[in-house]
Design a protein around this motif. Structure first.
Motif, PDB file in Angstrom:
ATOM      1  N   ASN A 199       0.825  -1.200   0.000  1.00 57.51           N
ATOM      2  CA  ASN A 199       0.000   0.000   0.000  1.00 57.51           C
ATOM      3  C   ASN A 199       0.871   1.266   0.000  1.00 57.51           C
ATOM      4  N   VAL A 200       0.800   2.002  -1.090  1.00 56.05           N
ATOM      5  CA  VAL A 200       1.638   3.205  -1.220  1.00 56.05           C
ATOM      6  C   VAL A 200       1.183   4.322  -0.289  1.00 56.05           C
ATOM      7  N   ILE A 201      -0.077   4.300   0.129  1.00 56.90           N
ATOM      8  CA  ILE A 201      -0.546   5.319   1.074  1.00 56.90           C
ATOM      9  C   ILE A 201       0.101   5.109   2.434  1.00 56.90           C
ATOM     10  N   GLU A 202       0.248   3.858   2.832  1.00 57.31           N
ATOM     11  CA  GLU A 202       0.928   3.563   4.089  1.00 57.31           C
ATOM     12  C   GLU A 202       2.405   3.984   4.013  1.00 57.31           C
ATOM     13  N   THR A 203       3.002   3.812   2.841  1.00 59.21           N
ATOM     14  CA  THR A 203       4.382   4.276   2.661  1.00 59.21           C
ATOM     15  C   THR A 203       4.455   5.792   2.795  1.00 59.21           C
ATOM     16  N   ALA A 204       3.513   6.485   2.172  1.00 53.10           N
ATOM     17  CA  ALA A 204       3.500   7.952   2.257  1.00 53.10           C
ATOM     18  C   ALA A 204       3.327   8.406   3.702  1.00 53.10           C
ATOM     19  N   SER A 205       2.483   7.686   4.456  1.00 56.42           N
ATOM     20  CA  SER A 205       2.281   8.026   5.858  1.00 56.42           C
ATOM     21  C   SER A 205       3.565   7.846   6.656  1.00 56.42           C
ATOM     22  N   MET A 206       4.268   6.733   6.420  1.00 56.89           N
ATOM     23  CA  MET A 206       5.533   6.507   7.117  1.00 56.89           C
ATOM     24  C   MET A 206       6.565   7.551   6.713  1.00 56.89           C
ATOM     25  N   LEU A 207       6.546   7.957   5.450  1.00 59.84           N
ATOM     26  CA  LEU A 207       7.491   8.970   4.988  1.00 59.84           C
ATOM     27  C   LEU A 207       7.259  10.294   5.711  1.00 59.84           C
ATOM     28  N   VAL A 208       6.003  10.688   5.849  1.00 60.20           N
ATOM     29  CA  VAL A 208       5.690  11.935   6.545  1.00 60.20           C
ATOM     30  C   VAL A 208       6.209  11.889   7.979  1.00 60.20           C
ATOM     31  N   GLN A 209       6.002  10.771   8.657  1.00 61.69           N
ATOM     32  CA  GLN A 209       6.480  10.643  10.033  1.00 61.69           C
ATOM     33  C   GLN A 209       8.007  10.656  10.091  1.00 61.69           C
ATOM     34  N   SER A 210       8.649  10.001   9.125  1.00 55.76           N
ATOM     35  CA  SER A 210      10.112   9.937   9.118  1.00 55.76           C
ATOM     36  C   SER A 210      10.729  11.297   8.845  1.00 55.76           C
ATOM     37  N   LEU A 211      10.073  12.102   8.025  1.00 53.51           N
ATOM     38  CA  LEU A 211      10.589  13.443   7.726  1.00 53.51           C
ATOM     39  C   LEU A 211      10.661  14.298   8.986  1.00 53.51           C
ATOM     40  N   GLN A 212       9.758  14.039   9.923  1.00 50.69           N
ATOM     41  CA  GLN A 212       9.726  14.833  11.152  1.00 50.69           C
ATOM     42  C   GLN A 212      10.912  14.526  12.065  1.00 50.69           C
ATOM     43  N   ASN A 213      11.605  13.433  11.799  1.00 50.19           N
ATOM     44  CA  ASN A 213      12.740  13.043  12.640  1.00 50.19           C
ATOM     45  C   ASN A 213      14.081  13.556  12.117  1.00 50.19           C
ATOM     46  N   ILE A 214      14.070  14.259  10.990  1.00 51.69           N
ATOM     47  CA  ILE A 214      15.317  14.773  10.422  1.00 51.69           C
ATOM     48  C   ILE A 214      15.850  15.921  11.284  1.00 51.69           C
ATOM     49  N   ARG A 215      17.142  15.894  11.534  1.00 52.26           N
ATOM     50  CA  ARG A 215      17.822  16.972  12.241  1.00 52.26           C
ATOM     51  C   ARG A 215      19.074  17.348  11.449  1.00 52.26           C
ATOM     52  N   LEU A 216      19.442  18.619  11.466  1.00 49.92           N
ATOM     53  CA  LEU A 216      20.610  19.078  10.732  1.00 49.92           C
ATOM     54  C   LEU A 216      21.755  19.377  11.674  1.00 49.92           C
ATOM     55  N   GLU A 217      22.927  18.844  11.349  1.00 51.58           N
ATOM     56  CA  GLU A 217      24.122  19.147  12.131  1.00 51.58           C
ATOM     57  C   GLU A 217      24.516  20.612  11.967  1.00 51.58           C
ATOM     58  N   ALA A 218      24.182  21.194  10.799  1.00 50.89           N
ATOM     59  CA  ALA A 218      24.518  22.598  10.537  1.00 50.89           C
ATOM     60  C   ALA A 218      23.808  23.533  11.514  1.00 50.89           C
ATOM     61  N   GLY A 219      22.696  23.067  12.081  1.00 51.01           N
ATOM     62  CA  GLY A 219      21.992  23.852  13.087  1.00 51.01           C
ATOM     63  C   GLY A 219      21.171  25.004  12.541  1.00 51.01           C
ATOM     64  N   CYS A 220      21.044  25.140  11.230  1.00 49.45           N
ATOM     65  CA  CYS A 220      20.283  26.259  10.669  1.00 49.45           C
ATOM     66  C   CYS A 220      18.795  25.906  10.634  1.00 49.45           C
ATOM     67  N   PRO A 221      17.918  26.903  10.661  1.00 55.45           N
ATOM     68  CA  PRO A 221      16.479  26.640  10.555  1.00 55.45           C
ATOM     69  C   PRO A 221      16.163  25.948   9.232  1.00 55.45           C
ATOM     70  N   PHE A 222      15.200  25.011   9.262  1.00 57.97           N
ATOM     71  CA  PHE A 222      14.812  24.304   8.044  1.00 57.97           C
ATOM     72  C   PHE A 222      13.391  23.778   8.204  1.00 57.97           C
ATOM     73  N   SER A 223      12.806  23.367   7.096  1.00 55.76           N
ATOM     74  CA  SER A 223      11.502  22.709   7.142  1.00 55.76           C
ATOM     75  C   SER A 223      11.367  21.783   5.945  1.00 55.76           C
ATOM     76  N   VAL A 224      10.636  20.691   6.148  1.00 56.77           N
ATOM     77  CA  VAL A 224      10.287  19.757   5.078  1.00 56.77           C
ATOM     78  C   VAL A 224       8.820  19.408   5.269  1.00 56.77           C
ATOM     79  N   LYS A 225       8.005  19.734   4.297  1.00 58.78           N
ATOM     80  CA  LYS A 225       6.581  19.466   4.410  1.00 58.78           C
ATOM     81  C   LYS A 225       6.065  18.805   3.136  1.00 58.78           C
TER      82      LYS A 225
END
Length: 382
Positions: A199-225
């Motif tokens: 189910n590709v919708i379940e994949t998309a749901s997991m992707l959205v949740q995984s994107l929220q766990n991204i952190r940048l070592e550079a420390g600059c403000p960012f967003s992924v939506k």
């Protein structure tokens, strides 16, 4: 011609400046379709005795006032409008202020023409198409519009939450932005037997949740939506095997954007592999972040001081939005460039269909821009 004389000329033109803005506002045309806008500007410039250069394949144009020495100082405006729904109708709409930008740069050129200014360095007024489509600056560079330019100024009206009316910033520090288009491939099955499908919708749901766990070592403000997701047809009992999505990706620095894209690549590969649904993606559009240039910003700061007074100078305006003006400096590291941030009472916000601002601020904007160019073309150092 002195700075005072330039400012006096533009002050006397206030009614004409506002009327010109209103006429350009009504001409609103989408990216790469700015034909009437370009013709309007060209006619006004030619009527003032200036020679207009046009380019094949698009509606961008430039005007040069030849200098006595080598080197070019340029002032850039964008011309295109957004296409958005206004009162239930999808149409071109100037809700980003490009009509105001073109008005200010036009009158800066007219002020030079009226005075018969012969600058030390050549002054180039550059009217660019397709800022909203993130291709206009690249095309103008490809066509040679930046040839010989040593210093480049631009302008953007700012919303009230960033700058108060009557104030101005000598630089706008836009962030880097990118649009990612992706496709998820799964396996179709009857919804009563979900174990037989992927189910590709379940994949998309997991992707959205995984994107929220991204952190940048550079420390600059960012967003992924994730801003768009489409999957399946009209039937409710079928596991869909294909989904398309779009991500809006932003980072305040170019280094941050590089790190962010690398982590996005890893995240999508991991989620696709874990779910057994490959994810393919591309970046059809991106703009770099601004790079602060002390020399250009210093020139702009002095111009703001002369026009508005020292007390009305704001610090550099930091914006999470993107702007293709920064392609010019990104691809030409030796170019000194900055954008004037003009406080003008703009509300409710940029890209809002009902955006409006105090049009009297266009006079001050034109005065600041003309003053910056006049000082830079005279060889003044700050």
């Amino acid at each position: 011609m002195s700075v005072k004389a330039v400012c006096d000329y533009l002050r006397e033109c206030q009614a004409d400046i506002v009327r010109t803005y209103e006429e350009l506002h009504e001409l609103a045309e989408p990216s790469w379709q700015e034909e009437k806008t370009s013709q309007y500007l060209a006619q006004r410039l030619q009527a003032a005795g200036l020679t207009v250069r046009t380019y094949p394949g698009h509606f961008g144009l430039t005007v040069d006032i030849p200098g006595e020495e080598e080197g070019v100082v340029a002032l850039r405006a964008d011309m295109d409008a957004l296409v958005q729904e206004v009162d239930g109708v999808v149409r071109p709409n100037h809700s980003c202020g490009h009509d105001g930008h073109s008005t200010m740069v036009l009158y800066a050129a007219l002020a030079f023409a009226a005075a018969g200014i012969r600058p030390k360095k050549t002054v180039r007024f550059l009217f660019q198409p397709a800022e909203e489509k993130v291709g206009g600056a690249l095309q103008m560079m490809k066509d040679g519009a930046l040839e010989g330019v040593e210093m480049l100024f631009g302008v953007h009206v700012r919303p009230v939450m960033e700058l108060a009316n009557g104030t101005a910033a000598p630089a706008i520090l836009h962030g880097a932005s990118a649009s990612i288009h992706g496709t998820i491939s799964g396996l179709q099955a009857h919804a009563s037997r979900p174990e037989r499908g992927k189910n590709v919708i379940e994949t998309a749901s997991m992707l959205v949740q995984s994107l929220q766990n991204i952190r940048l070592e550079a420390g600059c403000p960012f967003s992924v939506k994730m801003t768009q997701l489409a999957a399946g047809g009209d039937t409710s009992n079928v596991i869909p095997d294909r989904a398309t999505f779009k991500l809006d990706v932003r980072a305040q620095t170019n280094e941050g954007m590089e790190e962010l894209q690398e982590k996005l690549k890893h995240t999508m590969q991991h989620v696709g592999s874990l779910m057994g649904t490959p994810i393919e993606w591309s970046i059809p559009g991106a703009v770099p972040a601004a790079t602060f240039n002390e020399r250009a910003a210093g020139m702009m700061r002095e111009a703001i001081s002369l026009v508005l007074g020292e007390e009305n100078i704001a610090g550099p305006c930091v914006s999470p939005g993107g702007e293709d003006f920064h392609f010019y400096t990104y691809h030409n590291p030796g170019l000194a460039g900055t954008m004037l941030g003009l406080g003008c009472g703009l509300a409710p916000g940029l890209h809002h269909p009902d955006m409006s601002f105090d049009t009297k601020a266009l006079v001050a904007g034109a005065q600041i821009l003309a003053t910056s160019v006049l000082m830079a073309a005279s060889g003044k150092e700050v």
